[in-house]
Design a protein around this motif. Sequence first.
Motif, PDB file in Angstrom:
ATOM      1  N   GLY A  48      14.807  65.544  35.053  1.00  0.00           N
ATOM      2  CA  GLY A  48      14.154  66.162  33.810  1.00  0.00           C
ATOM      3  C   GLY A  48      12.719  66.205  33.479  1.00  0.00           C
ATOM      4  O   GLY A  48      11.882  66.151  34.719  1.00  0.00           O
ATOM      5  N   LYS A  49      12.080  66.489  32.413  1.00  0.00           N
ATOM      6  CA  LYS A  49      10.604  66.478  32.242  1.00  0.00           C
ATOM      7  C   LYS A  49       9.984  65.451  32.812  1.00  0.00           C
ATOM      8  O   LYS A  49       8.939  65.751  33.195  1.00  0.00           O
ATOM      9  N   TYR A  50      10.286  64.184  32.921  1.00  0.00           N
ATOM     10  CA  TYR A  50       9.540  63.126  33.413  1.00  0.00           C
ATOM     11  C   TYR A  50       9.965  62.643  34.611  1.00  0.00           C
ATOM     12  O   TYR A  50       9.613  61.437  35.191  1.00  0.00           O
ATOM     13  N   LYS A  51      10.608  63.425  35.431  1.00  0.00           N
ATOM     14  CA  LYS A  51      10.858  63.408  36.764  1.00  0.00           C
ATOM     15  C   LYS A  51       9.811  62.457  37.456  1.00  0.00           C
ATOM     16  O   LYS A  51       8.736  63.143  37.656  1.00  0.00           O
ATOM     17  N   GLY A  52      10.266  61.680  38.217  1.00  0.00           N
ATOM     18  CA  GLY A  52       9.138  60.841  39.207  1.00  0.00           C
ATOM     19  C   GLY A  52       8.434  59.632  38.482  1.00  0.00           C
ATOM     20  O   GLY A  52       7.586  59.098  39.133  1.00  0.00           O
ATOM     21  N   THR A  53       8.703  59.616  37.106  1.00  0.00           N
ATOM     22  CA  THR A  53       8.071  58.442  36.491  1.00  0.00           C
ATOM     23  C   THR A  53       8.551  57.117  36.813  1.00  0.00           C
ATOM     24  O   THR A  53       9.768  56.900  37.110  1.00  0.00           O
ATOM     25  N   LYS A  54       7.957  56.243  37.317  1.00  0.00           N
ATOM     26  CA  LYS A  54       8.513  54.834  37.710  1.00  0.00           C
ATOM     27  C   LYS A  54       7.987  53.893  36.883  1.00  0.00           C
ATOM     28  O   LYS A  54       6.996  53.769  36.081  1.00  0.00           O
ATOM     29  N   PHE A  55       8.971  52.726  36.731  1.00  0.00           N
ATOM     30  CA  PHE A  55       8.827  51.599  35.919  1.00  0.00           C
ATOM     31  C   PHE A  55       9.170  50.272  36.531  1.00  0.00           C
ATOM     32  O   PHE A  55       9.673  50.504  37.440  1.00  0.00           O
ATOM     33  N   VAL A  56       8.822  49.378  35.899  1.00  0.00           N
ATOM     34  CA  VAL A  56       9.561  47.926  36.364  1.00  0.00           C
ATOM     35  C   VAL A  56       9.671  47.206  34.877  1.00  0.00           C
ATOM     36  O   VAL A  56       9.222  47.167  34.182  1.00  0.00           O
ATOM     37  N   CYS A  57      10.860  46.650  35.174  1.00  0.00           N
ATOM     38  CA  CYS A  57      11.594  45.805  34.092  1.00  0.00           C
ATOM     39  C   CYS A  57      11.656  44.509  34.294  1.00  0.00           C
ATOM     40  O   CYS A  57      12.092  44.038  35.567  1.00  0.00           O
ATOM     41  N   THR A  58      11.303  43.523  33.335  1.00  0.00           N
ATOM     42  CA  THR A  58      11.684  42.043  33.258  1.00  0.00           C
ATOM     43  C   THR A  58      12.690  41.885  32.104  1.00  0.00           C
ATOM     44  O   THR A  58      12.227  42.094  30.974  1.00  0.00           O
ATOM     45  N   LEU A  59      13.740  41.154  32.299  1.00  0.00           N
ATOM     46  CA  LEU A  59      14.714  40.879  31.486  1.00  0.00           C
ATOM     47  C   LEU A  59      15.145  39.634  31.381  1.00  0.00           C
ATOM     48  O   LEU A  59      15.594  39.066  32.702  1.00  0.00           O
ATOM     49  N   ASP A  60      15.716  39.047  30.327  1.00  0.00           N
ATOM     50  CA  ASP A  60      16.510  37.790  30.240  1.00  0.00           C
ATOM     51  C   ASP A  60      17.611  37.843  29.584  1.00  0.00           C
ATOM     52  O   ASP A  60      17.810  38.622  28.589  1.00  0.00           O
ATOM     53  N   GLY A  61      18.934  37.674  30.388  1.00  0.00           N
ATOM     54  CA  GLY A  61      20.192  38.090  30.109  1.00  0.00           C
ATOM     55  C   GLY A  61      21.043  36.435  29.378  1.00  0.00           C
ATOM     56  O   GLY A  61      20.705  35.351  29.874  1.00  0.00           O
ATOM     57  N   SER A  62      21.561  36.715  28.160  1.00  0.00           N
ATOM     58  CA  SER A  62      22.238  35.631  27.734  1.00  0.00           C
ATOM     59  C   SER A  62      23.699  36.027  26.960  1.00  0.00           C
ATOM     60  O   SER A  62      23.707  37.426  26.934  1.00  0.00           O
ATOM     61  N   THR A  63      24.641  35.216  26.883  1.00  0.00           N
ATOM     62  CA  THR A  63      25.761  35.499  26.393  1.00  0.00           C
ATOM     63  C   THR A  63      25.934  34.639  25.139  1.00  0.00           C
ATOM     64  O   THR A  63      25.577  33.642  24.857  1.00  0.00           O
ATOM     65  N   PRO A  64      26.302  35.386  23.967  1.00  0.00           N
ATOM     66  CA  PRO A  64      26.803  34.521  22.750  1.00  0.00           C
ATOM     67  C   PRO A  64      27.980  33.279  22.871  1.00  0.00           C
ATOM     68  O   PRO A  64      28.834  33.443  23.742  1.00  0.00           O
ATOM     69  N   ALA A  65      27.748  32.453  22.242  1.00  0.00           N
ATOM     70  CA  ALA A  65      28.629  31.266  22.211  1.00  0.00           C
ATOM     71  C   ALA A  65      30.119  31.593  21.646  1.00  0.00           C
ATOM     72  O   ALA A  65      31.043  31.090  22.493  1.00  0.00           O
ATOM     73  N   GLU A  66      30.114  32.534  20.911  1.00  0.00           N
ATOM     74  CA  GLU A  66      31.208  32.400  19.986  1.00  0.00           C
ATOM     75  C   GLU A  66      32.197  33.771  20.109  1.00  0.00           C
ATOM     76  O   GLU A  66      33.182  33.947  19.787  1.00  0.00           O
ATOM     77  N   LYS A  67      31.415  34.798  20.795  1.00  0.00           N
ATOM     78  CA  LYS A  67      32.111  36.176  20.802  1.00  0.00           C
ATOM     79  C   LYS A  67      31.658  36.636  22.317  1.00  0.00           C
ATOM     80  O   LYS A  67      30.753  36.444  22.927  1.00  0.00           O
ATOM     81  N   ALA A  68      32.778  37.581  22.995  1.00  0.00           N
ATOM     82  CA  ALA A  68      32.505  38.255  23.902  1.00  0.00           C
ATOM     83  C   ALA A  68      31.291  39.276  24.120  1.00  0.00           C
ATOM     84  O   ALA A  68      31.254  39.754  22.826  1.00  0.00           O
ATOM     85  N   GLY A  69      30.284  39.060  24.839  1.00  0.00           N
ATOM     86  CA  GLY A  69      28.995  39.994  24.693  1.00  0.00           C
ATOM     87  C   GLY A  69      27.869  39.480  25.431  1.00  0.00           C
ATOM     88  O   GLY A  69      28.041  38.722  26.339  1.00  0.00           O
ATOM     89  N   MET A  70      26.858  40.177  25.168  1.00  0.00           N
ATOM     90  CA  MET A  70      25.611  39.937  25.944  1.00  0.00           C
ATOM     91  C   MET A  70      24.492  40.537  25.174  1.00  0.00           C
ATOM     92  O   MET A  70      24.395  41.452  24.168  1.00  0.00           O
ATOM     93  N   THR A  71      23.490  39.870  25.527  1.00  0.00           N
ATOM     94  CA  THR A  71      21.833  40.282  24.788  1.00  0.00           C
ATOM     95  C   THR A  71      21.108  40.083  26.222  1.00  0.00           C
ATOM     96  O   THR A  71      21.114  39.036  26.806  1.00  0.00           O
TER      97      THR A  71
END
Length: 178
Positions: A48-71
């Motif tokens: 696409g238009k921004y082909k070649g754009t590089k990035f770096v991500c930092t993420l914290d993953g957690s799960t809810p206590a009462e339902k299946a899922g993810m944040t």
Amino acid sequence: MKRSAAAATLSLFACAFLASPAQAKDKDAQFFQTVEGQWVGPGEIVAGKYKGTKFVCTLDGSTPAEKAGMTLDGSCRVGIFNQPMKATIVRAGNSYKGSFLDGSAGKGLDITGGNVSGNRVVLAISRKQLNGAMQAKFNDDNTMNVTISVRLDEALIPVVGMTLKRVDGTAVGSIAEN
């Protein structure tokens, strides 16, 4: 303009951690638990238009206590620009529903379905007239590859690719490969 387009494209990958209820609840919960912890990794817009754009991500993953899922909560950096990233997904009836940022009604995306199978998840993503899929695959307990594709006519065209590495000491059980 480049920053906002890159941020919008990056938003697609945040959905990598969502699952479908079509699989047994325990398998989904196991998959979600595997993505708990801190993740860091580089990526690139590969088409696409921004082909070649590089990035770096930092993420914290957690799960809810009462339902299946993810944040996932964190940020991605493109050059000197830092973009907040947050994705939340929970089981809703026989499906998973979720959003990235403020969903497709705002500047984000909707998660409309998906399927967990062994060491990977494939998700349906949507933003207005844009539809596509995201696949996240664990190579091992501490490395995950993410590919985001958009639908063009009948084909899925890869647009974003990235590799996340676990950077904390979170102990996880192995995910069976298919």
